[in-house]
Each structure stands twice: as C-alpha cells, then as structure tokens.
Design an enzyme around this catalytic site. Structure first.
Site, PDB file in Angstrom:
ATOM      1  N   ASP A  66       7.796  39.272 -34.870  1.00 51.67           N
ATOM      2  CA  ASP A  66       8.988  38.903 -35.838  1.00 51.67           C
ATOM      3  C   ASP A  66       9.841  38.050 -34.754  1.00 51.67           C
ATOM      4  O   ASP A  66       9.925  38.154 -33.680  1.00 51.67           O
ATOM      5  CB  ASP A  66       9.619  40.212 -36.424  1.00 51.67           C
ATOM      6  N   GLU A  71       7.485  24.816 -29.729  1.00 49.92           N
ATOM      7  CA  GLU A  71       6.609  25.525 -29.947  1.00 49.92           C
ATOM      8  C   GLU A  71       6.499  26.992 -29.074  1.00 49.92           C
ATOM      9  O   GLU A  71       6.971  27.156 -28.404  1.00 49.92           O
ATOM     10  CB  GLU A  71       5.016  25.075 -29.869  1.00 49.92           C
ATOM     11  N   ASP A 106       5.406  38.525 -39.110  1.00 54.60           N
ATOM     12  CA  ASP A 106       6.525  38.327 -40.059  1.00 54.60           C
ATOM     13  C   ASP A 106       7.463  36.969 -39.938  1.00 54.60           C
ATOM     14  O   ASP A 106       6.914  36.288 -38.798  1.00 54.60           O
ATOM     15  CB  ASP A 106       7.372  39.676 -40.148  1.00 54.60           C
ATOM     16  N   HIS A 119      10.808  43.553 -35.267  1.00 53.40           N
ATOM     17  CA  HIS A 119      12.137  42.976 -35.749  1.00 53.40           C
ATOM     18  C   HIS A 119      13.269  43.794 -34.915  1.00 53.40           C
ATOM     19  O   HIS A 119      14.468  42.952 -34.511  1.00 53.40           O
ATOM     20  CB  HIS A 119      12.453  43.200 -37.314  1.00 53.40           C
TER      21      HIS A 119
END
Length: 869
Positions: free
Chosen positions: A637, A675, A707, A844
């Site tokens: 994430d 990237e 995610d 996250h």
C-alpha cells in the site's frame, strides 16, 4: 507507487462536449483566468463527516478588512503534496483483461444467500445499435455554437435525440444513405440573406450495446438526464442543491445527491447508483482568512498556506470545485488580466459575467493549477477570489469533534432499508420525468424499476486459535473480543526490560495505575513482565522526552519504550518515533494520558496495549488454520509523504511463517512520474532472503495483495510491476532457477458498489461478514469478486473488490476468496475482521507512519517486528 493519500483507518467498518455542449472559448476569456461557468470542473472533495468551527461572521463592506495588513507579511512559496497521476491511455481509463479465457470465476463454498445490489438493469430495444457519423461543413465553420445550430435545424432528418461534439455525431437511427449531404443557410448579422453551407454526414461505424464507446455515450446521456431532473454537477457527482440540509450549530450545509455510472457487467449493462453527500462550510475562504489573521498575525502567510493549500473549494456561482495549489499574496481584485477583447479587472469580470459585487479590494487571489494534459505543454492557471469561494469537506479539527461527527452521521450514514428506498425513489424520478423519459425512449433505453437481485454465498466462520484455546465467534458480528478475553495469546514475548517515560504530573495516579494494570492484564495473556524503568521528566516539551529516551536507551537498551504524553501533539509524536525508529531503533508505544485517566476503562485499554506490545516485540495474538503450505502473502500500500511534495511512500509487508502471522516489512519511496519497480524488487528480494533464513527454504507460492490502485492504473501494474517482480525471483537460489507459483490481487475499498441482504419479507439488511459475490455485478473481462468481511453498527456496509490480475498459483476461485477472508481476521489492532487483508492494513500502517512522521526508511533491525502497529 501510485495511489491516493489516505487518513487513519482501522479498516472497519468521456467528455461533455460529445453530449452537444458549447465548449468554444467565450470572447474575452483570459489566458490566466477566473473560472468559466460552462461545464463543472473535476476537483475532488475531501468529503463528509467531521466537525465544524463555530459560525464565523461574513465580511461586510462597512467593516475594515485586515487584508491590507495581511499583504505586508510574506512566506516562501509553499505547495501541498500531490501524488502521481493515474496512468491513462488516450485520455480514458484503460480496461485490461484479467480473466483467462474459459475461466469460471464462481466459487462454491459456503451457503447460498439472497442479495440485492445498488444497480438497475439498463434495458434496450431489440437489435439495439448506435450509429456513429462524421459531420463536416463546407465552407468550414469555426464556431461550435454555429455548428450545433446548423445540425439542430435538421431534426426532421436526423431525429430529435443525438450526441454531437462539433465533428462526431451519434444517432439511435440509421440514415437512409451512408453519405448524406444537406444544403442549408447560415444566417449572420452582417448578412441577413444568409450564407449557403453544405453539411456532409458520413456513416463511420455501427456500434453494438457492449461497445466501450457506447458505454461512454450511455454515461453522457445519463448526465443529461440528471440535469433534466434538476440535479447540479459538483465535481464528479450530482446533487440536489435545492434540498440542502442546514447544520446550523456547526455552520455547515449538506447537499444530498447520487454517484452514478453505467458499465458492462456479467449480467448486462447496469446503472450503478449510490447515495452521496457533499459537506460544505457556510463561511467563505475570506472569512476564514479574517479569523486566521486575528489569531496568527506574526506567521499568518505560512499558516494560511498550510491550512488552505490542498483544500477543495466550491464557487457557488457556477458550482465548480477547485483544488487550492497556491496563494498569490501580491495580486488584488482590482488587478487586470488579458482577454481577447483587451484588459479587464477581476472586479469587473465578476460583475459582468456573474453579477457579483466584490467588497474587499485587498484580498489576495487563490491559484488553481489544472492537471497536466498529455501533449499540452502549458496549462493555464485559474485564479479565484476568496470572497467567492467556500471550503468543502471537513478539517482535521472537525473530524476530531465527536459531537459534530455524530450529528452529521444522522444525515450521511444511511441504513440499508432507507438507502434502498432512496435509490428506488431516484430511479422512479427518472422514469417518471416526462423530458427524461422522452430522452431515454428516443435512444431506445429504459431503466429497470427495481434493484438488481441475485444469489451470493456466505463463507463459513473461521476458528480462532490461541496458545491453548480454540474459539468460535458470532458470524453476524465477526468479533471475538469476549471469546478470547483472559486467554493466553498464540505466541508471546516476555517483557522483562521495558522503559516508561512520563511527566511528573502523570507519575502519580495515572502512571502507577497503568503499570499495575499492565501487570494484571499481561499475566493471563501468558506474558511474564518485570517492573519497568519509570523515568519522570519535569515538563512535556519534546526535547525533554527525546533526552530521556536517548539517555536511558543508550545506558541500557530496553525491549520497548512506552511514552505517556499529556496531549496528542503531532510534532512530539513524530520526534519520538524518529528517535525510536531511526536514531536508536527500539519498538515504541506512545499513549495519551487522557486514555488512561478513566479507571472504569483502564483494564480494557491496557488489554489492547498489551496485545500491541506483544506484537511489536515479535509475538502473535491469535491465528487461523491456513491449509496452504509454504505460502508467502505480501501486502503493498502507499501513502503520500507529508514533508515532500510529489513523493509517495510504499509500504511492503511479507509473511514469514505458515500461519501468516509474522511479517517482514520494508518501505520504498517514489517521486512523481517515477516508477516503483526498482524499490519493489529490492523489497521482494530482501523478504525472500528473510523467509529463507527463517524457514530454511523459499516459499512455493507467493500471493501479493496490492492496495492503492485505481482502475486506470491496472495496465501499469500488470505491464510493469508484475513483470519486474517475476524477474526479481532470478538469482535468489544459487544453482537452480527459482520459479514460485505467483499471483497478484488488486484490492479496492473506494468503490460505489453496495450489497444488501434480502429478507423473506422483502426487507433489506447488511449482509453478514463472509458474504461473497462473484457473479452478476462483477466485470466479464476481470477475474474478480466482492467480499463483505466486516460488520458495521451504523449505516450500510461497503464490500471490498478483489481483482486477480495475474495468476499462476493453480488455486481455484474458492481458494482466493477463502484466503482473502481468512486474512481479514489477522489484523492485531482489532479483535475482529477488518475490511482488507491484514498484510494490506499493515502495509498501510507502515506507509502512514513513514509518510506522516519518519520521512525516511526505518531501521532494518525492526523489519521483522510489527513496530508500526
């Protein structure tokens, strides 16, 4: 890493021109311009619920504005962090195919349940077809407005419904000839007799219902219809501004509306609709600046920029939203800008075009920089007057106001039954509106009157394993806090050397009660604990905490540092985490003393803290049965770095054991337009080597849950990230080529889809955790499914969307669905299921800690512990 910035979460709970609008530049439009009234902008609101400040008085012409004094202050240029743009092709979201040919993506485990979705079937006439034409004019006509007028005059030939952008025209009927020439007259003021014009209409394509171009056309038609039923577009959604709900005690206003989209799904073309709300503050940006100046005159510019840059504002005279990218303190409303008709001041411009009288001539200008358009080198700035702008969404202070959030929730959190009633009312209004119904009939379209119903499945509940206990839980709530209370955790780490730092003020009752209660709750968990080193400091200054940590950790390295702080100040929290994660790496726990002050809650609070301490030291709270052997799951994430504009932090978390309860974490940084590939390769290589060190072998299967990916970014992830991750497996195993079975699943939380459980009496409720939908509302080109994994106590639950974009694992759809659901049980900050797989939630948490507080990669010595929990 691509993705959007997000706040704290526990895990719970097309172009309009094609529709026929006049997109030509208005005479006198400035190069660097105020906003135009034409089509609504595409700004993005921070969205509802939070709290609001008390009502602030609006400025009056008689009052002496403080903006003259404001202008004397200065600050260096400042901008808000912004993530990388979504990858697009040709200006439209790309739609890659992730479903292998012939794959039956429907699972079979669990029991059948009756579901209803927030979708309406779009019914079409038999042999439905859309005809695409190219329209040219001789002599050439430059004005789009004139082109539209000439085409509209041919209604007897082309019919009354059409979509025309000045060059391309879509019709529901096929003209008699492939090439139709029409001679007409263009009337001009300087030529009352008119000028002959030849219109040539050439058939270029016959498009079936499932064509991507037709899907785009359907959405354009839908936008027309929403305007017909008196809805106003704000950003990307439509709202009933006439039905605004006033929340006067917080000086807020709520606009009810709907988010809509028409897409091709497994069972046909569906209109997806969901209830939406926009929260607006009634005060203008200028009034906000007045109040801010009164309390912060010395560093006013800096604070104003910090508060406003990045906010979304609404200009009510045209219902457009804009993101504030900067503030021009040197410009004033009386300044002028260039137009095709000469110079004009901002004051005169707004008076002429919007009949708005400006009262404060010393206010600065707000700057909005539109997103860059591929192939366009220069993007014009839009300058706005604070007096005419209203802030949308809620501030952090508002979000932390419990009473405000509670009051807003009464309007914005809607129960399933009421939500379905509102959606049925919405579709009834469309079908019953004479003009809208006539438009739909002209295209050969009609929306079904009822919500889409179908069959789904409810996966079996999982058993929760601790050290010597197996527990079950109520599948309706998926909460096992009571069932596991007082039992030893799955694996524990004894806490024999720990450090507690607090102020002298908190050392008495709060500090003593905390230490004694921790001992009481840790023993039943199976954790032996010694008395901590308690260090009391004279004041709550950040430097006092840092000096104490440095002194005590340097003298005798503890297992973990616990800092009890009087208030939740971000700068102090950040500084403590920087010392403990970067300078002197040691797991740490920061606790606000207020949470320890309620004695009736102290046992519960300390139980949660005890679980966190154990996990931060390498222990495990509980586990599930994982049938797959030698499996590594990875969560990825991202979060935008708050300290550096255009930089994102990627969190990478990989499992290390059979039960998927121990993790290795790394993070990587990505700048805008850069990237993520190289950083991911380094993270994956390090995780595989750590897995090999722990298990003396490499994993046979690797499944990544990714995610923070929008639909427009799928091609980028498939074409770049997957291929590079596969290449990272090379060179891991000496002597032989390492080729694990590999899968990547994109996880999406921000979706419009809703699922409702349909009762026998026709009523609606939230589906229970474990509900899976893998048909009807899924996309035919994707290997995807929806999973409801958590329970909510208020409002309507939102499912999570899973899209398997790459798969060589040999697993069945059932396996992916069961694995995803199992992983939602393994997030140790909550004794229940969460909305995404635990590796994603951990990733996250890591990215959030680094992006908000550390801004550097944490020490590698903490990588095998959940120090970020």
């Amino acid at each position: 890493m691509t993705g959007r910035a997000r706040g704290r979460s526990r895990g719970r709970g097309r172009t309009e021109a094609q529709a026929g609008g006049d997109a030509a530049r208005r005479p006198g439009e400035p190069a660097v311009r105020p906003p135009e009234p034409a089509q609504v902008g595409r700004g993005r609101s921070r969205g509802p619920p939070s709290d609001a400040a008390p009502a602030r008085p609006q400025p009056t012409a008689a009052a002496e504005p403080p903006t003259a004094a404001m202008s004397g202050l200065s600050v260096a240029e400042r901008g808000g962090a912004r993530g990388p743009p979504e990858q697009k092709r040709g200006g439209r979201f790309s739609e890659p195919v992730t479903r292998p040919p012939g794959l039956n993506k429907q699972g079979s485990s669990g029991r059948e349940v009756s579901l209803v979705s927030n979708c309406f079937l779009l019914e079409t006439r038999p042999n439905f077809m859309i005809y695409q034409y190219n329209v040219s004019f001789s002599p050439e006509v430059d004005s789009k407005k004139v082109k539209f007028g000439l085409v509209m005059s041919q209604e007897s030939l082309i019919g009354r419904v059409r979509a025309f952008d000045g060059m391309t025209m879509f019709l529901p009927i096929k003209l008699q000839d492939p090439v139709t020439k029409i001679n007409t007259t263009r009337r001009r003021r300087d030529n009352p007799d008119g000028e002959p014009v030849e219109i040539t209409i050439t058939l270029t394509n016959e498009l079936p219902q499932d064509s991507p171009t037709v899907m785009q056309l359907f959405n354009i038609i839908l936008r027309r219809i929403l305007k017909m039923i008196d809805m106003n577009q704000v950003g990307r959604q439509y709202y009933y501004t006439r039905h605004a709900i006033a929340v006067n005690q917080y000086n807020l206003e709520i606009w009810p509306g709907y988010s809509t989209s028409i897409l091709k799904h497994e069972c046909g073309v569906l209109l997806g609709a969901d209830v939406s709300h926009k929260v607006l503050r009634k005060e203008t940006v200028l009034a906000f600046l007045y109040d801010l100046y009164k309390s912060n005159q010395r560093n006013f510019h800096e604070i104003a920029a910090k508060k406003l840059v990045g906010e979304i504002v609404l200009t009510r005279y045209n219902n457009k939203t804009y993101r504030i990218d900067d503030i021009s303190w040197d410009e004033r409303p009386h300044h002028t800008f260039s137009t095709g008709r000469g110079e004009i001041s901002y004051v005169d411009y707004y008076a002429k075009h919007y009949e708005k009288q400006i009262t404060d001539m010393e206010q600065p200008l707000l700057i909005h920089r539109p997103k860059k358009i591929p192939g366009k080198k220069y993007i014009e700035q839009i300058k706005l007057l604070p007096e005419l702008c209203f802030i949308t969404g809620l501030s952090d202070d508002m979000r932390n106001d419990f009473n405000l959030m509670k009051d807003l929730a009464k309007h914005t959190r809607i129960a399933p039954k009421e939500r379905c009633e509102q959606l049925m009312k919405f579709i009834g209004e469309i079908n019953g509106h004479a003009e809208a119904s006539s438009e739909m009939t002209g295209w050969g379209l009609q929306f079904a009157r009822n919500l889409l119903s179908f069959k789904g499945r409810m996966l079996p509940a999982e058993a929760i394993y601790q050290k010597s206990k197996k527990s079950s839980y109520d599948p309706k709530t998926a909460d096992w806090s009571r069932e596991t209370r007082g039992s030893a955790l799955h694996s524990t780490v004894n806490i024999t050397n720990w450090l507690v730092i607090l102020t002298n003020r908190d050392r008495g009752a709060i500090g003593n009660d905390f230490v004694s209660t921790m001992k009481r709750v840790l023993e039943p968990m199976g954790i032996s604990t010694g008395a901590p080193r308690v260090v009391a400091i004279d004041n709550d200054r950040t430097e006092s905490y840092l000096n104490a940590i440095r002194s005590e950790v340097g003298r005798d390295m503890p297992q973990i540092v616990v800092a009890i702080v009087p208030t939740n100040r971000k700068d102090r929290y950040d500084a403590i985490k920087k010392v403990c994660c970067l300078e002197m790496p040691v797991p740490s726990q920061v606790i606000v003393s207020r949470t320890l002050s309620k004695k009736q809650m102290l046992m519960s609070v300390c139980t949660k803290i005890g679980i966190q301490l154990n996990c931060k030291l390498g222990g495990e709270a509980w586990a599930l049965e994982i049938p797959l052997k030698n499996l590594m799951v990875v969560g990825i994430d991202c979060y935008h770095d708050s300290a550096e504009k255009g930089r994102s932090v990627g969190g990478f978390v990989a499992s290390l054991n059979q039960t998927l309860t121990r993790y290795y974490s790394r993070c990587t940084f990505q700048h805008q337009h850069q990237e993520l590939i190289d950083g991911l390769k380094v993270c994956m290589t390090a995780a595989l080597r750590k897995y090999q060190e722990v298990n003396q072998s490499l994993p046979d299967r690797i499944i990544i849950f990714r995610d923070g990916v929008g639909d427009g970014q799928l091609n980028y992830v498939i074409e770049h990230e997957v291929s590079q991750l596969l290449q990272s497996f090379k060179g891991i195993q000496e002597g032989t080529e390492y080729k694990p079975k590999f899968g990547m699943v994109v996880v999406k939380k921000r979706i419009q889809n809703r699922l409702f459980l349909q009762g026998q009496r026709g009523d609606f409720a939230n589906p229970p955790p474990g509900t899976v939908c893998d048909s009807n509302i899924t996309r035919p080109e994707w290997f995807d499914f929806f999973l409801v994994s958590q329970s909510v106590r208020q409002g309507t639950v939102t499912p999570t969307h899973y899209n398997v974009i790459y798969d060589t694992t040999g697993l069945k759809p059932d396996h992916f669905q069961r694995l995803a659901y199992k992983l939602t049980h393994l997030y140790y900050n909550w004794p229940g299921t969460v909305r995404v797989p635990a590796p994603c939630q951990y990733a996250h948490k890591l990215a959030f800690l680094v992006g908000q507080s550390l801004h550097r990669e944490p020490s590698a010595s903490l990588a095998d512990k959940l120090f970020f929990l």
